[in-house]
Design a protein around this motif. Structure first.
Motif, PDB file in Angstrom:
ATOM      1  N   SER A  17       0.838  -1.210   0.000  1.00  0.00           N
ATOM      2  CA  SER A  17       0.000   0.000   0.000  1.00  0.00           C
ATOM      3  C   SER A  17       0.865   1.250   0.000  1.00  0.00           C
ATOM      4  CB  SER A  17      -0.918   0.004   1.229  1.00  0.00           C
ATOM      5  OG  SER A  17      -1.746  -1.130   1.236  1.00  0.00           O
ATOM      6  N   GLU A  32      -8.318   0.093   3.749  1.00  0.00           N
ATOM      7  CA  GLU A  32      -7.618  -0.256   4.981  1.00  0.00           C
ATOM      8  C   GLU A  32      -8.625  -0.513   6.103  1.00  0.00           C
ATOM      9  OE1 GLU A  32      -3.904  -0.246   5.355  1.00  0.00           O
ATOM     10  OE2 GLU A  32      -4.488  -0.593   3.276  1.00  0.00           O
ATOM     11  N   THR A  47      -4.634  -3.911   4.600  1.00  0.00           N
ATOM     12  CA  THR A  47      -5.510  -3.897   3.417  1.00  0.00           C
ATOM     13  C   THR A  47      -6.428  -5.118   3.443  1.00  0.00           C
ATOM     14  OG1 THR A  47      -3.735  -2.826   2.185  1.00  0.00           O
ATOM     15  CG2 THR A  47      -5.526  -3.790   0.896  1.00  0.00           C
ATOM     16  N   ASP A  51      -5.777  -2.000  -3.174  1.00  0.00           N
ATOM     17  CA  ASP A  51      -5.302  -0.631  -3.381  1.00  0.00           C
ATOM     18  C   ASP A  51      -5.369  -0.389  -4.872  1.00  0.00           C
ATOM     19  OD1 ASP A  51      -4.188  -0.215  -0.644  1.00  0.00           O
ATOM     20  OD2 ASP A  51      -2.750  -1.743  -1.278  1.00  0.00           O
TER      21      ASP A  51
HETATM   22 MG   LIG Z   1      -1.670  -2.951   2.180  1.00  0.00          MG
END
Ligand SMILES: [Mg+2]
Ligand SMILES: Nc1nc2c(ncn2[C@@H]2O[C@H](COP(=O)(O)OP(=O)(O)OP(=O)(O)O)[C@@H](O)[C@H]2O)c(=O)[nH]1
Lengths: 184, 143
Positions: A17, A32, A47, A51
């Motif tokens: 991320s 998140e 996560t 993303d």
């Molecule tokens: Mg992540």
């Protein structure tokens, strides 16, 4: 050139991320959630979906960046996200126990992407004196993808310049392979 | 989550979650399975009805993904905070509802959902949030 879809994989806390945030030209889409079990990695969030970021390489060349959750209970997202990807970045932290085993595990899970496109490995949290780590990771990658060499970079996922170097080498690799595969 | 047990094994959380799910099961005749899970996809506890639970060991993590994706959409559209995500299938439905400010969700699978189910889930989630609130330390708050 067409769009590139690049997938960032690797264990929890490797910096997937962070890397996408460092690279993206647009505001990243992130998913998140509170990290409620610090045994995996000591950080506030993790996560749980994906993303997403984008880089413009030119007027009509765009790179789409997708990050997966590192924790394997989200492996259904690994299947969903790898379908369209043509390039793979496997990130691992040098401070994790047995980083080479983690590279083997996560590279194996995404090997189809590496095979049809390209792959690079980024090792984060590298400190001076970690001398044989590179060799161990190169060997682990070779065990999964024996048919070609896999580049391994030591870098800081927070540093846009270093991440860009890694990404551009991956994109160049993919484009070269596509160009060479075209029958003349 | 005080450095000892992770949230999903915290006895106080598990006990309150069990009580909340028992209430939900009582009110919802078409419930197949209900679960309290953490925001990051760990199962805290579950209740399965006589209708039979669907066979999926990824329910907690899928619920976590669903509400996070819903949240990303709500955020992108500047629509405030996400309270719940509902998905309707032809033979049943899934509801994922946040538990107040706690990093917890209530996940319920109905076959099919009835009018009372959504309301029951809302009340049970609010009740659980309140039950956990008095002693809740900052680490229990959603990041
Ligand atoms: Mg992540
Ligand atoms: N010191 C140091 N910190 C780094 C480096 N690379 C990344 N980080 C930090 O390491 C952490 C990585 O966290 P994330 O980016 O959330 O990791 P992730 O791979 O997305 O993890 P999951 O989503 O939980 O699977 C962040 O706090 C970064 O700031 C590095 O090279 N050195």
């Amino acid at each position: 050139m067409p769009e590139h879809v690049i997938l960032f994989a690797g264990p929890m806390g490797a910096g997937k991320s962070t890397a996408i945030r460092a690279l993206s030209d647009i505001e990243v889409i992130s998913t998140e959630a509170t990290n409620t079990d610090r045994a995996g990695a000591d950080k506030d969030t993790t996560t749980v979906g994906l993303d997403y970021g984008e880089i413009d390489l030119g007027p009509d060349e765009k790179v789409r960046l997708y990050g997966v959750p590192g924790q394997s209970r989200f492996d259904f997202m690994w299947s969903i996200l790898q379908e369209r990807a043509m390039g793979l970045v496997v990130l691992v932290s040098a401070t994790m126990p047995e980083p080479e085993r983690l590279v083997h595990e996560h590279l194996s899970a995404f090997a189809p992407v590496a095979r049809r496109g390209g792959v690079v490995i980024g090792v984060t949290h590298v400190e001076p004196g970690m001398t044989d780590l590179g060799d161990r990771i190169v060997q682990a990658a070779h065990a999964v993808i024996p048919e070609r060499p896999t580049p391994v970079f030591a870098l800081d996922a927070r540093d846009p310049q270093q991440m860009r170097t890694l990404l551009l080498s991956l994109v160049a690799d993919i484009e070269t392979r596509i160009a060479m595969a075209v029958p003349s | 989550m005080n450095g000892l047990a992770p949230l999903h094994r915290d006895p106080r959380v598990v006990e309150a979650a069990d009580a909340a799910l028992a209430q939900l099961a009582e009110r919802c005749p078409t419930l197949r399975i209900a679960m309290i899970a953490t925001d990051d996809g760990f199962e805290v506890t579950r209740v399965e009805s006589a209708l039979g639970a669907p066979d999926d060991d990824r329910l907690a993590s899928m619920a976590s993904t669903l509400i996070a994706l819903g949240d990303a959409t709500i955020r992108a559209l500047a629509l405030g905070g996400t309270s719940h995500v509902a998905i309707a299938g032809t033979r049943g439905s899934v509801l994922v509802r946040r538990v107040g400010d706690h990093p917890l969700t209530l996940v319920a699978v109905f076959a099919p959902a009835t009018d009372v189910d959504g309301k029951a889930a809302r009340m049970v989630a609010a009740g659980l949030a309140a039950a956990l609130a008095p002693e809740a330390e900052p680490a229990l708050r959603r990041a």
